[in-house]
Design a protein around this motif. Structure first.
Motif, PDB file in Angstrom:
ATOM      1  N   ALA A 199      -6.657   1.666   2.145  1.00  0.00           N
ATOM      2  CA  ALA A 199      -5.008   1.160   2.155  1.00  0.00           C
ATOM      3  C   ALA A 199      -4.643   1.811   3.537  1.00  0.00           C
ATOM      4  O   ALA A 199      -3.611   1.108   3.999  1.00  0.00           O
ATOM      5  CB  ALA A 199      -4.516   2.044   1.181  1.00  0.00           C
TER       6      ALA A 199
ATOM      7  N   CYS B 174      -5.946  -8.046   3.430  1.00  0.00           N
ATOM      8  CA  CYS B 174      -6.638  -6.879   3.572  1.00  0.00           C
ATOM      9  C   CYS B 174      -6.639  -6.799   5.101  1.00  0.00           C
ATOM     10  O   CYS B 174      -7.460  -5.715   5.277  1.00  0.00           O
ATOM     11  CB  CYS B 174      -7.908  -6.717   2.771  1.00  0.00           C
TER      12      CYS B 174
ATOM     13  N   ASP C 204       0.791  -1.192   0.053  1.00  0.00           N
ATOM     14  CA  ASP C 204       0.063   0.079  -0.114  1.00  0.00           C
ATOM     15  C   ASP C 204       0.883   1.171  -0.087  1.00  0.00           C
ATOM     16  O   ASP C 204       0.728   2.242  -0.596  1.00  0.00           O
ATOM     17  CB  ASP C 204      -0.913  -0.039   1.259  1.00  0.00           C
TER      18      ASP C 204
ATOM     19  N   SER D 240      -3.858  -1.112   6.733  1.00  0.00           N
ATOM     20  CA  SER D 240      -2.541  -1.659   6.984  1.00  0.00           C
ATOM     21  C   SER D 240      -1.724  -0.853   7.593  1.00  0.00           C
ATOM     22  O   SER D 240      -0.502  -1.250   7.710  1.00  0.00           O
ATOM     23  CB  SER D 240      -2.110  -2.063   5.483  1.00  0.00           C
TER      24      SER D 240
ATOM     25  N   ARG E 110       2.220  -6.829  -4.219  1.00  0.00           N
ATOM     26  CA  ARG E 110       1.051  -7.235  -4.360  1.00  0.00           C
ATOM     27  C   ARG E 110       0.999  -8.591  -4.340  1.00  0.00           C
ATOM     28  O   ARG E 110      -0.026  -9.403  -3.983  1.00  0.00           O
ATOM     29  CB  ARG E 110       0.521  -6.439  -5.704  1.00  0.00           C
TER      30      ARG E 110
END
Length: 633
Positions: free
Chosen positions: A596, A205, A181, A599, A198
């Protein structure tokens, strides 16, 4: 955290410090990499020279068949021990100081095992014949002999490497999501690093449904890895202890090897972490108190190693074995005496300074001491391996061994190879476990929130495309909001997003322990049975008689094969179970409701509902005074 300053850090500051260390490195970093790469080039060129010319360029010859290469193998396997010790055993013991050094220790473990694994191949000379030891039906129908400690050694090291790699990667998944992120936000979603993270983050998540399976799986990994700390170097010690040579045939070898391995591994942790802390500016997260805790642990291993050094000559004298006596007399007064006393000074006398608090808190002395202990442990391994065969039972068979330039170049090259791996790791991956550090700065109370919600093990709610998301900046605010919604709302499809594992959430949401444990159990039982079947089947094919017994009756040594199979398949099935139930896969897509910031330092409470009930969901969440409220449709 170690002190008040560290405990007052915010989640965002932890992210900034750790992920900031991964920014584009300066030119000096690439220059250092080039130096290490040159050393690695020398390593492989020298190895190639040995392959072409033959093993005669090495110093091993009659009567010393095992020299520096096997000594290097034992040394690097020992270095690998502390990573699992710190990550698995101290995790089960809930030791907080481990958080600051666990990730680097795990990486050190993997790189050390990879380095160690090269040396048996180098020692073989014709390394391509290594496949003889693999358990498969060869053209002559000859299977490996699972009564041999050398075969058991291969099984133990291979299992240790695979389990350590899984443990290392699984522990890093939430941090990879943070890196994903951050890089996407600063460099764009198509940056090569964003793409890499990624893929590696597997679609993480931070949903409570993911944390639930992740937390249980990580605990089982720690439980599976813990016995490996004891077993691996015990099996390695059997390579020598089951021999009959003076200096090798000792029952004290397994605990002696394990303690020495942890001793050298802790020293290597200090060798790596002290400069890493300074160069990557991690002083707010890695404190002197963490190094002091490592030093305190080294006092214990120092005393065990010192006890072994004392008890070995005592047993030689007290046991009345003339060959043991003459061997220790030669080691302690002959040509090997300087190495013998240097080994004692570096591994026992120098670390005993750690009983003084001033020495434990002096970072410069800790770094110097770590180098001394590493040197001392390498000398110890070299001494154990080569001295016994040089001076055995018969005087006419005595000989001498010294390293040639080929062995010195390959030994030095192995250190550069290890450092090259670690230097690349320090800039490519998060060097500290951010989620665990965030857990250590949070102070949460266990809260019971009434009846459990409907189960959502597959993350269906998180994947919903319609609902309302409330964003909070503190975990206690999130828990209060969850409590309010649970008691006052008729909407029950809830999901929570968090940058760290909150133990209260699984209980609050009524999430079950999950079926991952059944995967782990199934894998462990399959590995246990498969290990016995493999060993017994091989013995039946080879028709080897051991101790006057039929081949399939040698149950005790086959327990080692079964144990390694149990740990290996238990860990692999544990990983598969976690990936399946947490819906994780390479490049997995994030749910539409994901933010995002989940995280990094924000917490989300999401109510999934039909479009006509959006207003009700928004009203329920607005009453909890969130920082932000978003309608998703």
């Amino acid at each position: 955290m170690a002190d008040t300053e560290a405990a007052n850090l915010t989640y965002a500051q932890i992210d900034d410090d750790v992920l900031g260390a991964m920014k584009k490195p300066p030119a000096a970093y690439f220059a250092f990499l080039a130096v290490l790469a040159t050393g690695v080039g020398v390593f492989f060129i020298t190895w190639q020279y040995q392959i072409q010319v033959g093993m005669g360029v090495a110093g091993v010859s009659h009567p010393v068949g095992w020299g520096a290469y096997i000594g290097n193998f034992v040394f690097w396997v020992g270095i690998a021990h502390s990573g699992t010790f710190i990550s698995a055993i101290l995790h089960l013991l809930r030791s907080k100081w481990r958080d600051a050094v666990s990730r680097a220790s795990e990486a050190m473990t993997i790189f050390a095992v990879m380095t160690a694994g090269l040396f048996p191949l180098i020692h073989l000379g014709r390394f391509w014949t290594f496949y003889y030891i693999l358990p498969y039906p060869s053209q002559r129908q000859i299977w490996p002999d699972f009564l041999s400690p050398l075969v058991l050694d291969v099984l133990a090291i291979t299992t240790y490497l695979i389990v350590s790699m899984i443990f290392f990667y699984v522990g890093m998944i939430p941090d990879l999501a943070s890196a994903r992120d951050r890089i996407a936000a600063t460099s764009g979603a198509n940056h090569w690093r964003a793409r890499l993270y990624r893929i590696m983050a597997l679609g993480w998540c931070g949903a409570a449904s993911q944390w639930n399976h992740y937390g249980r799986a990580y605990l089982y990994f720690a439980a599976l890895a813990t016995p490996l700390v004891i077993s691996v170097h015990s099996v390695v010690s059997w390579d020598f202890a089951v021999g009959i040579l003076p200096g090798w045939h000792e029952t004290i070898f397994p605990p002696y090897f394990v303690a020495g391995a942890i001793h050298s591994g802790l020293a290597m942790v200090l060798t790596l972490m002290i400069p890493l802390r300074r160069l990557l500016r991690l002083g707010r997260l890695v404190k002197v108190e963490h190094f002091e805790s490592v030093a305190k642990t080294m006092i214990v291993t120092t005393l065990i190693v010192g006890y072994a050094y004392v008890i070995e000559p005592f047993i030689a004298w007290y046991g009345g074995n003339v060959f043991e006596k003459q061997w220790f007399w030669w080691v302690s007064t002959g040509e090997r005496a300087p190495l013998y006393y240097l080994m004692i000074a570096l591994n026992v006398l120098a670390p005993l300074t750690l009983v003084f608090r001033a020495a434990r808190r002096n970072v410069l002395w800790l770094f110097i001491l770590s180098l001394l202990v590493n040197a001392g442990m390498w000398i110890e391994r070299y001494q154990i391996i080569s001295a016994a065969t040089a001076h055995d039972f018969l005087p006419h068979n005595w000989g001498w061994y010294s390293m040639t330039w080929v062995e010195i170049a390959i030994t030095a090259g192995a250190f550069t190879l290890f450092l090259l791996f670690f230097t690349a790791f320090a800039k490519l991956l998060p060097v500290l476990p951010m989620t665990e550090l965030k857990e250590s700065v949070g102070h949460h109370k266990d809260r019971a929130l009434g009846q459990p919600l409907p189960r959502d093990p597959g993350g269906r709610i998180a994947a919903s495309a319609c609902g309302v998301m409330a964003v909070f900046s503190r975990p206690d605010a999130l828990l209060e909001a969850l409590k309010h919604v649970r008691r006052n709302s008729t909407l029950k499809e809830l999901e929570v997003f968090s940058p760290l594992k909150l133990g209260e959430l699984s209980h609050a949401l009524g999430l079950p322990h999950g079926p991952v444990r059944f995967w782990t159990l199934a894998g462990a039982l399959l590995g246990l049975g498969g290990g016995f079947a493999l060993a017994m089947g091989s013995a039946a094919v080879n028709n080897l008689i051991a101790g006057g017994k039929p081949p399939v009756m040698s149950i005790v040594p086959y327990c080692v094969v079964a144990f390694e199979g149990m740990i290996l398949l238990g860990a692999i099935f544990n990983l598969l179970g976690m990936l399946f139930h947490a819906r994780l896969k390479p490049g997995g897509r994030l749910p539409q409701v994901y933010d995002a910031r989940f995280s990094r330092d924000r917490f989300g409470l999401f109510i999934a509902c039909e479009l006509e009930r959006i207003n009700q969901a928004r009203s329920d969440l607005a009453a909890t005074a969130p920082e932000e409220l978003h309608v998703i449709r």
